[in-house]
Design an enzyme around this catalytic site. Structure first.
Site, short mmCIF file in Angstrom:
data_model
loop_
_atom_site.label_atom_id
_atom_site.label_comp_id
_atom_site.label_asym_id
_atom_site.label_seq_id
_atom_site.Cartn_x
_atom_site.Cartn_y
_atom_site.Cartn_z
N GLY A 181 61.50 54.88 -2.73
CA GLY A 181 61.97 54.55 -1.39
C GLY A 181 62.20 53.07 -1.17
O GLY A 181 62.41 52.63 -0.04
N TYR A 209 73.01 56.94 4.45
CA TYR A 209 73.84 56.50 3.33
C TYR A 209 75.11 57.33 3.27
O TYR A 209 76.23 56.81 3.14
CB TYR A 209 73.03 56.64 2.03
CG TYR A 209 73.79 56.31 0.76
CD1 TYR A 209 73.65 55.07 0.16
CD2 TYR A 209 74.61 57.25 0.14
CE1 TYR A 209 74.33 54.76 -1.02
CE2 TYR A 209 75.28 56.95 -1.04
CZ TYR A 209 75.14 55.71 -1.60
OH TYR A 209 75.81 55.41 -2.76
N GLY A 228 64.66 51.20 -2.63
CA GLY A 228 66.01 50.76 -2.91
C GLY A 228 66.19 50.26 -4.33
O GLY A 228 67.21 49.63 -4.64
N LEU A 229 65.23 50.54 -5.22
CA LEU A 229 65.30 50.09 -6.61
C LEU A 229 65.65 51.24 -7.55
O LEU A 229 65.54 51.13 -8.76
CB LEU A 229 63.96 49.46 -7.03
CG LEU A 229 63.52 48.27 -6.17
CD1 LEU A 229 62.17 47.74 -6.63
CD2 LEU A 229 64.57 47.17 -6.19
N GLU A 259 71.93 64.34 -9.34
CA GLU A 259 71.52 63.83 -8.03
C GLU A 259 72.41 64.36 -6.91
O GLU A 259 71.92 64.81 -5.87
CB GLU A 259 71.53 62.30 -8.03
CG GLU A 259 70.46 61.69 -8.93
CD GLU A 259 70.08 60.29 -8.50
OE1 GLU A 259 69.96 60.04 -7.28
OE2 GLU A 259 69.89 59.44 -9.40
N ASP A 288 73.95 53.14 -10.42
CA ASP A 288 72.55 53.11 -10.83
C ASP A 288 72.37 53.71 -12.22
O ASP A 288 71.73 53.13 -13.10
CB ASP A 288 71.69 53.90 -9.83
CG ASP A 288 71.75 53.33 -8.43
OD1 ASP A 288 72.22 52.19 -8.26
OD2 ASP A 288 71.34 54.04 -7.49
#
Length: 422
Positions: free
Chosen positions: A138, A247, A140-141, A186, A198
């Site tokens: 959670g 998002y 953002g990485l 995902e 990512d």
């Protein structure tokens, strides 16, 4: 650490060897035998180029040295058994008939990888796995990409790289297709929208470099990060989730704007904005277009500065990027704004929020040996504002997903494909 940094919440990546031994030990306790291997995948930070990946624009992410470990063994019966050192609930069931709604939420990511790889032609086995996630969730990485990519590389290696229509000898091409499989896992199985940046950097990163990635065709170029600065990641602890709709709402706004204008937003030059913006029906769409167009230009400008071998002139570009995300794209938060403002006031070369927004983390570029002092200033600013203490990560640009145990002689566990150089 310098004086004044005690009591701050430094989130350490931990020893890779220690994490490997711990996850291996948990695997033996859970499943009664050693794993076929342990695979590791990094989190990532996007230095600049936010929300450009799904718009087909350029991005500049790098892998970090906080990583997820996956101890995995193949099964011959097509079943999957999953456990995690971070979650009480695991899952087991048939990999070939699993539906997302029947799978524990965190387990949808590795189960989705199996589903996606199988649908794309890989001969992947069922598997047992114990996961140890050391990328803050959670934040953002991209802890989700670290999870999916660790499992994807494990299944790739356990299957011997066998994919229909592939020779299995092109490591870079396999990594690109694996990234596509992780995106499908995902998006389509876990229900978390993602644009591919990512997964690409997690699978293709190079130590000491960022990856300049063209998200039209996912061609990449490694850009060396100069050594005259230190990188600090500040996790605001304002949690966000890709599945909460915010998002996705920004992504839909970009798609609507593109449809209204009849072209990709990244094809619009800054000089065309005065003509294009009045064609849009509302302020939200005009804002997202301004951000995408200006952010595209900033990515190229930052890369040009990095190629000159110094961080010293990118501060204004990072500041403009953050302002664009705050005012045009409207995805920042008060905590993220406070990180940026307090870091710059304390002498940072530049700072901006990173990731999907609505919480998460900021990246701060610090002059050499100033990182602890800047971190202390941010920590104190949060305390004065009454916010929860942030998590502080001193990071370096790390390596791509790979196997971290020596290859075994067992025929089911062939020598792994190592991260490609290019």
């Amino acid at each position: 650490m310098t004086a004044g940094t005690t009591g701050m919440d430094w989130v350490e990546p931990g020893s890779p060897e220690e994490h490997r031994e711990e996850v291996t030990g948990d695997f033996v306790k859970t499943f009664g035998a050693p794993p076929g291997g342990v695979w590791s995948a990094p989190g990532r930070v996007n230095l600049i180029g936010e929300h450009l990946d799904y718009n087909g624009g350029p991005v500049l992410p790098f892998a970090i040295d906080h990583r997820t470990m996956a101890a995995v063994s193949p099964r011959s019966d097509g079943r999957v058994r999953l456990r995690s050192r971070q979650h009480e609930r695991g899952w087991e069931g048939s990999a070939t008939s699993a539906r997302p709604e029947d799978v524990e939420p965190w387990c949808r990511y590795p189960v989705g990888v199996h589903w996606a790889m199988r649908s794309m032609g890989w001969e992947v086995p069922g598997f047992d796995a114990v996961i140890d996630g050391c990328v803050p969730s959670g934040s953002g990485l991209s802890s989700s990409a670290a999870l999916t990519c660790a499992v994807a590389v494990a299944l790739h290696d356990l299957a011997g790289g066998r994919r229909l229509g592939s020779s299995g000898t092109d490591a870079d091409e396999d990594r690109r297709v694996l990234a596509e499989a992780c995106v499908r896992a995902e998006n389509d199985f876990a229900g978390a929208p993602t644009g591919g940046m990512d997964q690409s950097v997690v699978l293709r990163a190079r130590p000491g470099h960022a990856l300049l990635l063209d998200c039209r065709d996912f061609q990449g170029e490694h850009v060396r990060l100069p050594g005259d600065a230190e990188l600090l990641i500040v996790d605001t602890r304002a949690q966000h989730a890709l599945t909460d709709g915010q998002y996705g709402g920004r992504r839909e706004a970009c798609e609507r704007a593109s449809a209204e204008l009849g072209r990709s937003l990244t094809e619009i030059s800054p000089g065309e904005l005065d003509d294009e913006l009045p064609r849009l029906p509302d302020a939200e769409l005009r804002g997202v277009v301004r951000h995408v167009v200006s952010e595209t230009q900033r990515v190229h400008a930052v890369v040009e500065q990095l190629r000159e071998g110094s961080w010293s002139r990118i501060g204004e570009l990072l500041a403009a990027s953050h302002a664009s995300m705050r005012d045009d794209f409207v995805i920042s938060t008060p905590e993220l704004d406070l990180v940026v403002d307090s870091a710059v006031a304390a002498g940072a070369l530049g700072a901006r929020m990173t990731g999907g927004g609505f919480g998460g983390s900021a990246v701060v570029v610090c002059p050499e040996r100033r990182r602890p002092d800047i971190a202390a200033s941010i920590h104190e600013a949060f305390a004065r504002a009454g916010y929860r203490a942030p998590g502080l990560l001193a990071v370096q640009a790390g390596a791509a997903a790979h196997k971290v145990t020596p290859p075994t002689s067992h025929p089911s566990h062939p020598t792994p494909v190592r991260p490609p150089d290019g």
